[in-house]
Design an enzyme around this catalytic site. Structure first.
Site, PDB file in Angstrom:
ATOM      1  N   LYS A  14       0.805  -1.219   0.000  1.00 23.12           N
ATOM      2  CA  LYS A  14       0.000   0.000   0.000  1.00 23.12           C
ATOM      3  C   LYS A  14       0.843   1.276   0.000  1.00 23.12           C
ATOM      4  O   LYS A  14       0.464   2.272  -0.627  1.00 23.12           O
ATOM      5  CB  LYS A  14      -0.969  -0.009   1.184  1.00 23.12           C
ATOM      6  CG  LYS A  14      -2.020  -1.109   1.054  1.00 23.12           C
ATOM      7  CD  LYS A  14      -3.005  -1.116   2.201  1.00 23.12           C
ATOM      8  CE  LYS A  14      -4.012  -2.251   2.018  1.00 23.12           C
ATOM      9  NZ  LYS A  14      -5.054  -2.253   3.049  1.00 23.12           N
ATOM     10  N   MET A  63      -8.152  -6.581  11.197  1.00 22.33           N
ATOM     11  CA  MET A  63      -8.380  -6.228   9.804  1.00 22.33           C
ATOM     12  C   MET A  63      -8.128  -7.395   8.852  1.00 22.33           C
ATOM     13  O   MET A  63      -8.504  -7.330   7.684  1.00 22.33           O
ATOM     14  CB  MET A  63      -7.527  -5.013   9.421  1.00 22.33           C
ATOM     15  CG  MET A  63      -7.999  -3.733  10.100  1.00 22.33           C
ATOM     16  SD  MET A  63      -6.881  -2.311   9.884  1.00 22.33           S
ATOM     17  CE  MET A  63      -6.924  -2.098   8.104  1.00 22.33           C
ATOM     18  N   TYR A  97      -8.661 -11.562   7.814  1.00 21.29           N
ATOM     19  CA  TYR A  97      -9.850 -12.421   7.801  1.00 21.29           C
ATOM     20  C   TYR A  97      -9.481 -13.752   7.145  1.00 21.29           C
ATOM     21  O   TYR A  97      -8.389 -13.925   6.614  1.00 21.29           O
ATOM     22  CB  TYR A  97     -10.989 -11.754   7.007  1.00 21.29           C
ATOM     23  CG  TYR A  97     -10.665 -11.592   5.535  1.00 21.29           C
ATOM     24  CD1 TYR A  97     -11.020 -12.577   4.614  1.00 21.29           C
ATOM     25  CD2 TYR A  97      -9.971 -10.485   5.070  1.00 21.29           C
ATOM     26  CE1 TYR A  97     -10.678 -12.452   3.275  1.00 21.29           C
ATOM     27  CE2 TYR A  97      -9.633 -10.355   3.742  1.00 21.29           C
ATOM     28  CZ  TYR A  97      -9.991 -11.339   2.846  1.00 21.29           C
ATOM     29  OH  TYR A  97      -9.645 -11.220   1.528  1.00 21.29           O
TER      30      TYR A  97
END
Length: 288
Positions: A68, A232, A234
């Protein structure tokens, strides 16, 4: 004509983004192809993969860990950044700057970065009924995932924020960047500490690291407590959530956040708004 999208990350095989966006496309009546794209963990490889994808006609890309911040740097030098991406210093949604394309700039040089992570997180917490206004929140991690959610949480009205990271200097760097961007909570300084030193009572603790994907555990103090714990990540049993569930906290993984940020990305690319509640119900039904 089929519109092509990818999510790029490392690891990436666990991603449910293709399933989510395929459902979005069906609901919007669009012919789309959305695929996972593995990439070696280095900036040069990321840049090469993204350039090849958009040069080949790709419409949009999602970016996940650990790329990111690399995506942010790539867009900052090319097609530009949204305000949320600028403040976050991280990008999770790539598209093409249409104005630059119209001026004759190449597709590779027109990359535009946005960050929908934070609003996706806030929207999910609100759907869960977790109180954000006036909340005391701790975020564990200071990388791209954490950077993307700080501003939307502040905009949601939280009272206090602590950022904890394994390396304190990285947490301090993030806070300094937020201060430069005039991001404050009721004129209070955002606190920082090492992860192992994080202690006390919080309303919500958010794990913004990917450490749970490998089955490893965070060095959490015995004196650390919360009413709500959010990871955050999963897709598997997460030690962070197990730890706080055993202490009586309500917990949630990041699947709902994923759906929320995906809906915002999809709208950015296609102009079609998604009913997240309806989409979530459909996805849960399909997984039974």
């Amino acid at each position: 004509m089929t519109q092509h999208f990818i999510v790029i990350g490392n690891p990436i095989a666990h991603s449910k983004s293709p399933e989510i966006h395929t459902l979005f496309g069906a609901h919007a009546g669009l012919d789309i192809c959305y695929q996972c794209q593995y990439c070696p963990d280095d900036p040069a490889s990321f840049t090469a993969v993204i350039e090849a994808f958009f040069h080949g006609g790709g419409v949009g890309a999602n970016v996940t860990v650990p790329f990111k911040q690399v995506a942010y740097e790539c867009c900052a030098a090319r097609g530009g950044l949204s305000e949320h991406a600028k403040i976050a210093g991280a990008v999770n949604t790539l598209s093409l700057n249409q104005a630059l394309l119209a001026s004759g700039v190449s597709r590779a040089e027109a990359l535009y970065g946005d960050n929908t992570d934070g609003q996706g997180l806030v929207n999910h917490m609100q759907r869960l009924g977790w109180p954000l206004n006036g909340a005391r929140i701790a975020i564990i991690g200071a990388g791209g995932a954490a950077r993307g959610v700080v501003l939307p949480l502040i905009e949601a009205g939280i009272e206090a924020l602590t950022i904890a990271n394994r390396t304190l200097s990285k947490a301090t760097e993030l806070v300094n960047e937020l201060s430069t961007a005039s991001v404050v909570i009721h004129n209070q300084q955002i606190q920082t500490c090492c992860t192992a030193d994080l202690s006390g009572d919080f309303d919500i603790i958010v794990n913004a690291t990917s450490i749970g994907l490998s089955g490893e555990t965070l060095p959490l103090a015995d004196e650390l407590n919360c009413q709500y714990a959010y990871d955050m990540m999963y897709g598997r049993e997460l030690p962070f959530l197990q730890h706080f569930a055993a202490r009586g906290a309500q917990t949630s993984d990041g699947y709902g956040m994923l759906i929320g940020q995906a809906a915002l990305s999809f709208e950015c690319w296609t102009g079609h708004a998604i009913d997240v509640t309806q989409a979530t119900a459909a996805l849960e039904k399909s997984s039974i």
